[in-house]
Design a protein around this motif. Sequence first.
Motif, PDB file in Angstrom:
ATOM      1  N   SER A 153      48.779  38.369  43.088  1.00 52.33           N
ATOM      2  CA  SER A 153      47.710  39.101  43.766  1.00 52.33           C
ATOM      3  C   SER A 153      48.300  40.398  44.311  1.00 52.33           C
ATOM      4  N   ILE A 154      47.483  41.435  44.265  1.00 51.07           N
ATOM      5  CA  ILE A 154      47.913  42.768  44.689  1.00 51.07           C
ATOM      6  C   ILE A 154      46.881  43.297  45.673  1.00 51.07           C
ATOM      7  N   THR A 155      47.346  43.724  46.831  1.00 55.07           N
ATOM      8  CA  THR A 155      46.460  44.302  47.830  1.00 55.07           C
ATOM      9  C   THR A 155      46.914  45.723  48.105  1.00 55.07           C
ATOM     10  N   SER A 156      45.963  46.629  48.132  1.00 55.21           N
ATOM     11  CA  SER A 156      46.262  48.029  48.408  1.00 55.21           C
ATOM     12  C   SER A 156      45.240  48.543  49.405  1.00 55.21           C
ATOM     13  N   SER A 157      45.692  49.346  50.339  1.00 54.80           N
ATOM     14  CA  SER A 157      44.729  49.903  51.281  1.00 54.80           C
ATOM     15  C   SER A 157      45.123  51.313  51.683  1.00 54.80           C
ATOM     16  N   THR A 158      44.105  52.100  51.871  1.00 55.88           N
ATOM     17  CA  THR A 158      44.261  53.447  52.413  1.00 55.88           C
ATOM     18  C   THR A 158      43.345  53.527  53.622  1.00 55.88           C
ATOM     19  N   ARG A 159      43.311  54.642  54.235  1.00 55.27           N
ATOM     20  CA  ARG A 159      42.441  54.807  55.383  1.00 55.27           C
ATOM     21  C   ARG A 159      40.966  54.603  54.997  1.00 55.27           C
ATOM     22  N   GLU A 160      40.603  55.056  53.786  1.00 55.12           N
ATOM     23  CA  GLU A 160      39.211  55.001  53.347  1.00 55.12           C
ATOM     24  C   GLU A 160      38.822  53.723  52.610  1.00 55.12           C
ATOM     25  N   ARG A 161      39.774  53.059  51.979  1.00 51.47           N
ATOM     26  CA  ARG A 161      39.393  51.993  51.053  1.00 51.47           C
ATOM     27  C   ARG A 161      40.463  50.916  50.949  1.00 51.47           C
ATOM     28  N   LYS A 162      40.010  49.697  50.711  1.00 53.66           N
ATOM     29  CA  LYS A 162      40.906  48.579  50.419  1.00 53.66           C
ATOM     30  C   LYS A 162      40.570  48.070  49.025  1.00 53.66           C
ATOM     31  N   SER A 163      41.596  47.660  48.296  1.00 52.04           N
ATOM     32  CA  SER A 163      41.327  47.058  46.995  1.00 52.04           C
ATOM     33  C   SER A 163      42.183  45.816  46.825  1.00 52.04           C
ATOM     34  N   LYS A 164      41.668  44.910  46.032  1.00 51.58           N
ATOM     35  CA  LYS A 164      42.338  43.638  45.783  1.00 51.58           C
ATOM     36  C   LYS A 164      42.276  43.372  44.292  1.00 51.58           C
ATOM     37  N   ALA A 165      43.393  42.978  43.727  1.00 54.23           N
ATOM     38  CA  ALA A 165      43.454  42.654  42.306  1.00 54.23           C
ATOM     39  C   ALA A 165      44.226  41.355  42.134  1.00 54.23           C
ATOM     40  N   TYR A 166      43.885  40.639  41.083  1.00 52.42           N
ATOM     41  CA  TYR A 166      44.552  39.387  40.758  1.00 52.42           C
ATOM     42  C   TYR A 166      44.899  39.373  39.284  1.00 52.42           C
ATOM     43  N   LEU A 167      46.041  38.813  38.958  1.00 55.48           N
ATOM     44  CA  LEU A 167      46.394  38.498  37.580  1.00 55.48           C
ATOM     45  C   LEU A 167      46.322  36.988  37.467  1.00 55.48           C
ATOM     46  N   PHE A 168      45.624  36.504  36.459  1.00 54.35           N
ATOM     47  CA  PHE A 168      45.484  35.059  36.323  1.00 54.35           C
ATOM     48  C   PHE A 168      45.321  34.675  34.864  1.00 54.35           C
ATOM     49  N   ILE A 169      45.534  33.408  34.599  1.00 55.31           N
ATOM     50  CA  ILE A 169      45.411  32.874  33.248  1.00 55.31           C
ATOM     51  C   ILE A 169      44.071  32.154  33.142  1.00 55.31           C
ATOM     52  N   LYS A 170      43.286  32.553  32.126  1.00 56.91           N
ATOM     53  CA  LYS A 170      41.993  31.926  31.858  1.00 56.91           C
ATOM     54  C   LYS A 170      41.884  31.717  30.353  1.00 56.91           C
ATOM     55  N   HIS A 171      41.579  30.510  29.937  1.00 61.83           N
ATOM     56  CA  HIS A 171      41.475  30.174  28.507  1.00 61.83           C
ATOM     57  C   HIS A 171      42.752  30.534  27.760  1.00 61.83           C
ATOM     58  N   GLY A 172      43.902  30.366  28.430  1.00 60.74           N
ATOM     59  CA  GLY A 172      45.190  30.618  27.801  1.00 60.74           C
ATOM     60  C   GLY A 172      45.571  32.085  27.692  1.00 60.74           C
ATOM     61  N   ARG A 173      44.798  32.977  28.306  1.00 54.99           N
ATOM     62  CA  ARG A 173      45.076  34.415  28.231  1.00 54.99           C
ATOM     63  C   ARG A 173      45.221  34.990  29.647  1.00 54.99           C
ATOM     64  N   LEU A 174      45.983  36.079  29.763  1.00 58.13           N
ATOM     65  CA  LEU A 174      46.142  36.756  31.053  1.00 58.13           C
ATOM     66  C   LEU A 174      45.005  37.751  31.267  1.00 58.13           C
ATOM     67  N   PHE A 175      44.439  37.730  32.466  1.00 59.40           N
ATOM     68  CA  PHE A 175      43.343  38.630  32.817  1.00 59.40           C
ATOM     69  C   PHE A 175      43.636  39.340  34.136  1.00 59.40           C
ATOM     70  N   LEU A 176      42.983  40.480  34.318  1.00 60.45           N
ATOM     71  CA  LEU A 176      43.013  41.240  35.558  1.00 60.45           C
ATOM     72  C   LEU A 176      41.629  41.159  36.178  1.00 60.45           C
ATOM     73  N   LYS A 177      41.579  40.802  37.441  1.00 64.41           N
ATOM     74  CA  LYS A 177      40.322  40.813  38.201  1.00 64.41           C
ATOM     75  C   LYS A 177      40.527  41.809  39.335  1.00 64.41           C
ATOM     76  N   HIS A 178      39.618  42.753  39.460  1.00 66.43           N
ATOM     77  CA  HIS A 178      39.725  43.782  40.494  1.00 66.43           C
ATOM     78  C   HIS A 178      38.379  43.910  41.180  1.00 66.43           C
ATOM     79  N   ASN A 179      38.398  44.157  42.480  1.00 64.70           N
ATOM     80  CA  ASN A 179      37.141  44.184  43.222  1.00 64.70           C
ATOM     81  C   ASN A 179      36.226  45.351  42.825  1.00 64.70           C
ATOM     82  N   THR A 180      36.711  46.328  42.077  1.00 64.44           N
ATOM     83  CA  THR A 180      35.851  47.424  41.637  1.00 64.44           C
ATOM     84  C   THR A 180      35.312  47.219  40.215  1.00 64.44           C
TER      85      THR A 180
END
Length: 79
Positions: free
Chosen positions: A6-33
């Motif tokens: 999991s990756i969390t990034s924040s600035t004064r204006e915005r926060k973002s969260k991303a995850y790398l995970f395995i689904k159906h045997g493949r790697l995926f990126l999930k991002h809040n945007t």
Amino acid sequence: GCVSASITSSTRERKSKAYLFIKHGRLFLKHNTLAEDVPICVAMKAMGVESDMEFVQSVGSEPEVMDALALSLEEPTRL
């Protein structure tokens, strides 16, 4: 899927969260945007990673990750 990182990034204006995970045997990126999960190989190609070898070297060599990468590397050719 099981979260691999999991990756969390924040600035004064915005926060973002991303995850790398395995689904159906493949790697995926999930991002809040993003509305949908993105295959990690597609995301890496979009960020300028040109070769599969460059991608594999940047991710890691754990057996579970390597198995997921084998299927994930096929993803961009199917789109």
